[in-house]
Design a protein around this motif. Sequence first.
Motif, PDB file in Angstrom:
ATOM      1  N   ARG A   1      45.643  43.253  45.632  1.00  0.00           N
ATOM      2  CA  ARG A   1      44.805  44.454  45.701  1.00  0.00           C
ATOM      3  C   ARG A   1      43.485  44.237  46.445  1.00  0.00           C
ATOM      4  NH1 ARG A   1      46.739  48.078  41.469  1.00  0.00           N
ATOM      5  NH2 ARG A   1      48.636  47.094  40.650  1.00  0.00           N
ATOM      6  N   THR A   2      43.046  42.973  46.567  1.00  0.00           N
ATOM      7  CA  THR A   2      41.753  42.710  47.217  1.00  0.00           C
ATOM      8  C   THR A   2      41.896  42.073  48.596  1.00  0.00           C
ATOM      9  OG1 THR A   2      41.576  40.498  46.231  1.00  0.00           O
ATOM     10  CG2 THR A   2      40.647  42.366  44.979  1.00  0.00           C
TER      11      THR A   2
ATOM     12  N   MET B   1      41.805  38.973  49.083  1.00  0.00           N
ATOM     13  CA  MET B   1      41.030  37.730  49.079  1.00  0.00           C
ATOM     14  C   MET B   1      41.967  36.526  49.055  1.00  0.00           C
ATOM     15  SD  MET B   1      37.921  38.926  46.533  1.00  0.00           S
ATOM     16  CE  MET B   1      36.916  37.451  46.722  1.00  0.00           C
TER      17      MET B   1
ATOM     18  N   THR C   1      36.565  35.120  40.251  1.00  0.00           N
ATOM     19  CA  THR C   1      36.711  36.232  41.191  1.00  0.00           C
ATOM     20  C   THR C   1      36.241  35.922  42.608  1.00  0.00           C
ATOM     21  OG1 THR C   1      34.548  37.063  40.464  1.00  0.00           O
ATOM     22  CG2 THR C   1      36.507  37.947  39.362  1.00  0.00           C
TER      23      THR C   1
ATOM     24  N   ASP D   1      32.960  36.276  50.439  1.00  0.00           N
ATOM     25  CA  ASP D   1      33.248  36.541  49.028  1.00  0.00           C
ATOM     26  C   ASP D   1      32.106  37.315  48.383  1.00  0.00           C
ATOM     27  OD1 ASP D   1      35.680  35.309  49.140  1.00  0.00           O
ATOM     28  OD2 ASP D   1      35.248  33.791  47.614  1.00  0.00           O
TER      29      ASP D   1
ATOM     30  N   ARG E   1      32.126  40.903  49.398  1.00  0.00           N
ATOM     31  CA  ARG E   1      33.248  41.609  48.760  1.00  0.00           C
ATOM     32  C   ARG E   1      32.936  41.920  47.295  1.00  0.00           C
ATOM     33  NH1 ARG E   1      38.681  41.140  50.833  1.00  0.00           N
ATOM     34  NH2 ARG E   1      38.749  40.310  52.948  1.00  0.00           N
TER      35      ARG E   1
ATOM     36  N   ASP F   1      30.873  44.857  46.583  1.00  0.00           N
ATOM     37  CA  ASP F   1      31.491  46.131  46.952  1.00  0.00           C
ATOM     38  C   ASP F   1      32.143  46.749  45.707  1.00  0.00           C
ATOM     39  OD1 ASP F   1      33.057  48.223  47.838  1.00  0.00           O
ATOM     40  OD2 ASP F   1      33.924  47.133  49.523  1.00  0.00           O
TER      41      ASP F   1
ATOM     42  N   ASN G   1      34.284  49.012  45.364  1.00  0.00           N
ATOM     43  CA  ASN G   1      35.727  49.204  45.534  1.00  0.00           C
ATOM     44  C   ASN G   1      36.506  47.929  45.232  1.00  0.00           C
ATOM     45  OD1 ASN G   1      35.521  51.944  46.392  1.00  0.00           O
ATOM     46  ND2 ASN G   1      34.931  51.258  48.443  1.00  0.00           N
ATOM     47  N   ILE G   2      35.964  46.785  45.638  1.00  0.00           N
ATOM     48  CA  ILE G   2      36.612  45.504  45.336  1.00  0.00           C
ATOM     49  C   ILE G   2      36.567  45.232  43.840  1.00  0.00           C
ATOM     50  CG2 ILE G   2      36.423  43.001  45.603  1.00  0.00           C
ATOM     51  CD1 ILE G   2      37.675  44.300  47.999  1.00  0.00           C
ATOM     52  N   ARG G   3      35.434  45.536  43.215  1.00  0.00           N
ATOM     53  CA  ARG G   3      35.330  45.323  41.766  1.00  0.00           C
ATOM     54  C   ARG G   3      36.309  46.230  41.019  1.00  0.00           C
ATOM     55  NH1 ARG G   3      29.651  45.118  43.028  1.00  0.00           N
ATOM     56  NH2 ARG G   3      29.221  47.096  41.961  1.00  0.00           N
TER      57      ARG G   3
ATOM     58  N   SER H   1      39.197  47.141  42.268  1.00  0.00           N
ATOM     59  CA  SER H   1      40.502  46.545  42.517  1.00  0.00           C
ATOM     60  C   SER H   1      40.761  45.348  41.611  1.00  0.00           C
ATOM     61  CB  SER H   1      40.619  46.119  43.985  1.00  0.00           C
ATOM     62  OG  SER H   1      40.556  47.235  44.846  1.00  0.00           O
ATOM     63  N   ILE H   2      39.712  44.558  41.365  1.00  0.00           N
ATOM     64  CA  ILE H   2      39.869  43.404  40.469  1.00  0.00           C
ATOM     65  C   ILE H   2      40.162  43.877  39.047  1.00  0.00           C
ATOM     66  CG2 ILE H   2      38.677  41.440  39.419  1.00  0.00           C
ATOM     67  CD1 ILE H   2      37.133  41.131  42.067  1.00  0.00           C
TER      68      ILE H   2
END
Length: 362
Positions: free
Chosen positions: A280-281, A283, A308, A316, A319, A322, A324-326, A328-329
Amino acid sequence: MLPTLKSQMARLGLSVGDVASADFDRAFELGVRQFQQDRGILCDGVLGPETFSELEQARFQLGDRVLRFDPVRVLTGDDVVRLQTQLAGLGFYPGRIDSEYAALTEAAVKELQMSLGTKVDGVTGPQTLRGLAAIDRNQDTGNLFALQERARVAASGTSLVGRTFVIEAATTVVDFETLPMTEEQSELERQVTSDIANRLVGRLEAIGAGAILLEGDAAEVNRADGLGASAVITVTADVSKSKDANGIATFYFGHERKSDLNSPTGQKLAELIQGEVVARTGMLDCRTHARTWSSLKRLKTPKIHVVTGYLTNEDDRDRLQDPNIRDSIADGIAVGLQRLYILEDKDPQTGTLSLEEIKAFG
């Protein structure tokens, strides 16, 4: 003091340089790092409390001393690990391989002694060890604790509704005291991981699960066990001397070279969450790893660390800042928790299960 430690480590087959020298030189540091890596603890070359504790654990092999249950000062060590492993393989010991000669281990020894027809006192001395050696054919009959843990998950149903999860955030400086993190990095980790944890709590509560958030020093060691929680998720971030270090990793209780010590639920959950978060990220996938960190083994409840990303890596860090990334996590962790309870033949492909679909399992 150092010559004594060097001698002990040399007996374990580690290269530590001049055993008689009192110098903490490069050869000894490499020996310390090798020992830490072998034991699955933080590999920093520092003789900290956890390393000293593991050195103490490694002092004894099974048969070196008489083992008995002392409720005031519980015996621990590699000899207890070996005993528990053999008892579990024979079906006498149903608990976690935790190196502690506590009441459950004593009860298992008594059951063994009853089957041997010897004195039933819960003490593992020469006679009990001879009897154990006679019936242990070194066959891998399975870890009873692992089998029971798998059975509990399989029998508990597919829904997250009614389950309790403990979510921890910003515990890096608490769990890993020797990890160098500046005040600025510590504050950034607190902001980022607390936000992810809060988003995760909101998702779990929306599904119908109970979620308890603990942050930093407020994280209580045995809270999850007392609550009968299904799992503990610790959301953290890492730092490194190298600015190139980046990516996501998850850690669970166990040992990469001794799979019989692993928590099967912790391992499975780590793999599921790792896959979902990476998908989802986007990374870097730094994979899942078994570790015997005290922060993982002090609980009976399955627990994993979700690292994370690296705050010392510019990509990193950007990200993680952001929203949106949080999001997604948090989504990935919630979905990973749900997938733990889905039957394999109905388990969806990694990265495809939505929060709305999770609710359908209720």
